[in-house]
Write a protein that holds these residues in place. Structure first.
Motif, short mmCIF file in Angstrom:
data_model
loop_
_atom_site.label_atom_id
_atom_site.label_comp_id
_atom_site.label_asym_id
_atom_site.label_seq_id
_atom_site.Cartn_x
_atom_site.Cartn_y
_atom_site.Cartn_z
N MET A 13 0.85 -1.20 0.00
CA MET A 13 0.00 0.00 0.00
C MET A 13 0.88 1.25 0.00
O MET A 13 0.49 2.30 -0.54
N ILE A 14 2.06 1.15 0.60
CA ILE A 14 3.00 2.28 0.62
C ILE A 14 3.45 2.61 -0.79
O ILE A 14 3.50 3.79 -1.19
N VAL A 15 3.77 1.59 -1.57
CA VAL A 15 4.18 1.80 -2.96
C VAL A 15 3.03 2.42 -3.75
O VAL A 15 3.22 3.36 -4.54
N ALA A 16 1.81 1.91 -3.54
CA ALA A 16 0.63 2.45 -4.23
C ALA A 16 0.41 3.91 -3.86
O ALA A 16 0.02 4.73 -4.71
N TRP A 17 0.68 4.26 -2.60
CA TRP A 17 0.51 5.63 -2.12
C TRP A 17 1.48 6.58 -2.81
O TRP A 17 1.09 7.65 -3.30
N PHE A 18 2.73 6.19 -2.89
CA PHE A 18 3.70 7.05 -3.57
C PHE A 18 3.42 7.14 -5.07
O PHE A 18 3.56 8.20 -5.67
N ALA A 19 3.02 6.02 -5.66
CA ALA A 19 2.70 6.03 -7.09
C ALA A 19 1.51 6.95 -7.37
O ALA A 19 1.51 7.71 -8.36
N LYS A 20 0.51 6.92 -6.52
CA LYS A 20 -0.66 7.78 -6.67
C LYS A 20 -0.25 9.25 -6.62
O LYS A 20 -0.70 10.07 -7.43
N ASN A 21 0.58 9.60 -5.67
CA ASN A 21 0.97 11.00 -5.50
C ASN A 21 1.96 11.47 -6.56
O ASN A 21 2.11 12.67 -6.77
N GLN A 22 2.60 10.52 -7.22
CA GLN A 22 3.53 10.89 -8.30
C GLN A 22 2.82 10.95 -9.65
O GLN A 22 3.33 11.55 -10.59
N ALA A 23 1.63 10.34 -9.73
CA ALA A 23 0.88 10.32 -10.99
C ALA A 23 0.48 11.74 -11.40
O ALA A 23 0.08 12.55 -10.56
N LYS A 24 0.56 12.02 -12.68
CA LYS A 24 0.30 13.37 -13.18
C LYS A 24 -1.12 13.53 -13.71
O LYS A 24 -1.64 14.64 -13.78
N LYS A 25 -1.74 12.45 -14.12
CA LYS A 25 -3.07 12.52 -14.72
C LYS A 25 -4.06 11.66 -13.93
O LYS A 25 -3.70 10.62 -13.39
N LYS A 26 -5.31 12.10 -13.92
CA LYS A 26 -6.35 11.40 -13.19
C LYS A 26 -6.52 9.97 -13.68
O LYS A 26 -6.81 9.06 -12.89
N ASP A 59 -4.21 8.05 -14.87
CA ASP A 59 -3.01 7.21 -14.76
C ASP A 59 -3.33 5.95 -13.98
O ASP A 59 -4.18 5.94 -13.08
N ALA A 60 -2.63 4.87 -14.31
CA ALA A 60 -2.89 3.58 -13.68
C ALA A 60 -2.77 3.64 -12.15
O ALA A 60 -3.54 2.98 -11.45
N ALA A 61 -1.84 4.43 -11.65
CA ALA A 61 -1.65 4.51 -10.20
C ALA A 61 -2.88 5.08 -9.50
O ALA A 61 -3.27 4.62 -8.42
N ASN A 62 -3.50 6.09 -10.09
CA ASN A 62 -4.72 6.66 -9.51
C ASN A 62 -5.87 5.66 -9.57
O ASN A 62 -6.65 5.53 -8.63
N LYS A 63 -5.98 4.97 -10.68
CA LYS A 63 -7.04 3.98 -10.82
C LYS A 63 -6.85 2.83 -9.84
O LYS A 63 -7.82 2.34 -9.24
N LEU A 64 -5.60 2.40 -9.66
CA LEU A 64 -5.32 1.33 -8.70
C LEU A 64 -5.73 1.76 -7.30
O LEU A 64 -6.38 1.00 -6.57
N TRP A 65 -5.35 2.98 -6.91
CA TRP A 65 -5.68 3.46 -5.57
C TRP A 65 -7.19 3.54 -5.37
O TRP A 65 -7.72 3.08 -4.35
N ASP A 66 -7.87 4.14 -6.33
CA ASP A 66 -9.31 4.33 -6.19
C ASP A 66 -10.07 3.00 -6.14
O ASP A 66 -11.04 2.86 -5.39
N LYS A 67 -9.62 2.05 -6.92
CA LYS A 67 -10.32 0.76 -6.98
C LYS A 67 -10.08 -0.07 -5.73
O LYS A 67 -10.99 -0.75 -5.24
N TRP A 68 -8.88 0.00 -5.18
CA TRP A 68 -8.52 -0.92 -4.10
C TRP A 68 -8.36 -0.26 -2.74
O TRP A 68 -8.83 -0.81 -1.73
N TYR A 69 -7.70 0.88 -2.66
CA TYR A 69 -7.28 1.40 -1.36
C TYR A 69 -8.10 2.58 -0.84
O TYR A 69 -7.92 2.99 0.31
N ALA A 70 -8.97 3.14 -1.65
CA ALA A 70 -9.76 4.28 -1.19
C ALA A 70 -10.67 3.90 -0.03
O ALA A 70 -11.03 4.75 0.79
N SER A 71 -11.02 2.63 0.07
CA SER A 71 -11.86 2.14 1.16
C SER A 71 -11.48 0.70 1.49
O SER A 71 -11.15 -0.08 0.58
N THR A 72 -11.55 0.35 2.75
CA THR A 72 -11.27 -1.04 3.14
C THR A 72 -12.33 -2.00 2.58
O THR A 72 -12.09 -3.20 2.48
#
Length: 457
Positions: A202-215, A217-230
Motif C-alpha cells: 500500500m506504501i508503494v501504491a501511495w507514492f505512485a498515486k501521488n507521483q501520478a500526473k493525470k487522473k 493514470d494507472a496509479a490513480n485507478k489502482l488506488w481508487d479501486k482498491w485502497y480508497a476504502s477497506t
C-alpha cells in the motif's frame, strides 16, 4: 546446566530492577533503548545494517532500514535524546545519492529502484532483489525526516531529489487486479512477479498515486479501486473459540489466509491516508484483536504457563520446524484458523511470540497494549527481554529491549534483531499517548502537504 542457572539469575536480577520502576519509566526506557538499537545499526557512512546480532558481525546493509533509522532519529530528537540528527540525516542522504566522497554506490535499476541488501561498505548488491517496497520504506523515512526538519533546506532538497528520481509508474502492473511489482530488473522493467492487495505494498501504491500526473493514470485507478476504502479489499475472518468474529483485510483472496501484522504498522507510519482513516483504524483493531484471540485460543500452551497478556505475531527471526528439528530462521509468521493449528496451513508452527507486533497496535488500542506490554515486561520469566550488545558511545550492554520468544522452546533467545521488523516496536512505543502519540505520525507522514507542520507534544 550452569549456563541456564546463570541466565535465570541474570533475568531474575533484571526483573527485580524493573519491578522498582513505574510503568511510564519502563515505556520511556524501552523507547529510548529502541532508538539506541537503530544507532547500533547505523554506520560511519550513514547507512544502516540489516540487523544487530549478539553473536556475529555483518556487512549486509538494508535499504528498508535506512527509512526506519531516519524515523528513529526524528523520534529521538522529539524526545530530547539527540541534538545532531539533522547532520546525520544529511550524511545518510548524501551517501544514498552518491554525492559525498565515501566511495559508496548503492546499486539501483535504470529507473532508480534500489537493491534491498547491499554491502555496507561499498553499496554493491548482496542479492538480486531490486525491491519497490524496500525502496519505498527508505523513501518513507526520508520524506518523514524532510517534514519533521522542515526548516532544513538541504534535507528538503535531497529528499525531493530522491523522491523525484524514483519512477513509481513502473511499479504498477495491472491496476484492475491491484498488481504491484515485487521485484524489478536492472533495466528498470518489472519482473513478472506481482503482489495483490492487501499488504505493506500500500506504501508503494501511495507514492505512485501521488507521483501520478493525470487522473486516468494507472496509479490513480489502482488506488481508487482498491485502497480508497477497506470495503474494496479482500477479507479473511477469524472466528475465536468463544464465537467472536474478526474481519481483516488480506492479500489471500482465494485461500482466505491472514496477512502478517507488520503490514498495518508500516502503512500507518508512511501512508497518511491510512493513518487518518477511521476505516483503516477499525481494520487494524480487528487484526489486533484476532491475533490476541488466537493466542488465547491456544489452550495447548496453557500448561507451559502462557498468560492472557501474551500475544503478537509478525515477521523476523524465529524458530521454525524443519523436518522435526527446531531451527532459528527468518519467519513471516501470522495467525491461522483454529482448525489449521498444527497442520500444513499453520503459519506459526514455531509458536513465536512477537512483542513488537503487540506494541505496534498501540495506535488503535493504546490502553490494551500498554497493560499487556507492561505485564509481559514485569513477567518473572523474562520472556522477550533481550540485552543490546555493548557498543561504545551507545550502550554499555545493560540496555534491554523487548523482541521475541517461542513456545516451542522457552529457553531460546534470538541471536539477532532485524531493523525493519523491529520497526513495529519503534512505531508502537512512540505512538503511545504518553510518548509522542499518533499525532506525531499523522503530522509528519503528511508528505505532500505544503503547509507547515503544527504538531505539539
Amino acid at each position: 546446566m550452569k549456563r541456564l542457572i546463570n541466565t535465570l539469575l541474570a533475568l531474575a536480577l533484571v526483573s527485580n530492577l524493573f519491578a522498582q520502576k513505574n510503568d511510564h519509566q519502563i515505556l520511556e526506557e524501552l523507547l529510548q533503548n529502541t532508538c539506541k538499537f537503530y544507532d547500533m545499526l547505523r554506520t560511519d557512512k550513514g547507512l544502516y545494517n540489516d540487523y544487530v546480532s549478539t553473536k556475529e558481525s555483518s556487512d549486509r546493509g538494508s535499504s528498508a532500514n535506512i527509512g526506519m533509522g531516519l524515523v528513529s532519529l526524528c523520534v529521538a530528537t522529539e524526545m530530547g535524546w539527540t541534538n545532531n540528527a539533522e547532520e546525520q540525516i544529511i550524511e545518510t542522504l548524501e551517501t544514498v545519492l552518491g554525492i559525498n566522497d565515501y566511495g559508496v554506490n548503492l546499486e539501483k535499476t535504470d529507473e532508480n529502484c534500489f537493491i534491498h541488501f547491499f554491502n555496507i561498505h561499498t553499496g554493491e548488491s548482496m542479492s538480486h532483489d531490486f525491491s519497490p517496497i524496500d525502496t519505498d520504506l527508505m523513501l518513507g523515512g526520508v520524506l518523514f525526516a524532510k517534514r519533521y526538519f522542515h526548516e532544513n533546506k538541504k534535507i528538503g532538497e535531497y529528499a525531493d531529489r530522491l523522491y523525484n528520481m524514483i519512477n513509481h509508474e513502473v511499479f504498477v502492473g495491472d491496476w484492475e487486479k491491484g498488481q504491484i511489482a515485487l521485484e524489478m530488473n536492472p533495466d528498470g522493467s518489472a519482473k513478472n512477479n506481482y503482489t495483490l492487495p492487501y499488504n505493506e505494498y500500500m506504501i508503494v501504491a501511495w507514492f505512485a498515486k501521488n507521483q501520478a500526473k493525470k487522473k486516468n493514470d494507472a496509479a490513480n485507478k489502482l488506488w481508487d479501486k482498491w485502497y480508497a476504502s477497506t470495503q474494496n479489499l479482500p477479507h479473511a475472518t477469524y472466528t475465536s473459540k468463544s464465537g467472536e468474529k474478526f474481519d481483516i483485510p488480506t492479500d489471500h483472496a482465494v485461500t482466505k489466509e491472514f496477512t502478517s501484522n507488520f503490514t498495518f504498522m508500516f502503512n500507518y507510519m508512511f501512508v497518511h491516508d491510512f493513518s487518518v482513516s477511521e476505516e483503516y483504524h477499525e481494520a487494524m483493531k480487528q487484526a489486533a484483536l484476532a491475533d490476541r484471540a488466537w493466542w488465547h485460543d491456544r489452550n495447548d500452551l496453557d500448561e507451559m504457563g502462557k498468560q492472557t497478556y501474551e500475544w503478537g505475531t509478525t515477521a523476523g527471526i524465529g524458530l521454525r520446524d524443519n523436518n522435526g528439528e527446531l531451527v532459528e530462521s527468518y519467519c513471516v509468521d501470522r495467525i491461522c484458523e483454529i482448525k489449521d493449528i498444527n497442520t500444513g496451513k499453520d503459519r506459526n508452527k514455531g509458536k513465536n511470540v512477537a512483542l513488537s507486533a503487540m506494541a505496534g497496535y498501540s495506535a488503535v488500542l493504546p490502553d490494551l497494549v500498554r497493560e499487556d506490554l507492561i505485564a509481559i515486561y514485569r513477567d518473572s520469566r523474562g520472556l522477550g527481554k533481550m540485552a543490546l550488545p555493548a557498543r561504545e558511545g551507545i550502550s554499555d550492554g545493560g540496555d534491554y529491549i523487548l523482541w521475541k520468544y517461542s513456545y516451542s522452546d522457552l529457553n531460546w533467545r534470538p541471536s539477532k534483531v532485524e531493523g525493519v521488523d523491529y520497526g513495529c516496536m519503534l512505531f508502537g512505543l512512540a505512538a503511545l499517548p504518553e510518548m509522542l502519540g499518533v499525532e506525531f505520525f499523522q503530522e509528519y507522514n503528511d508528505f505532500f502537504n505544503k503547509e507547515k507542520p503544527s504538531y505539539k507534544r
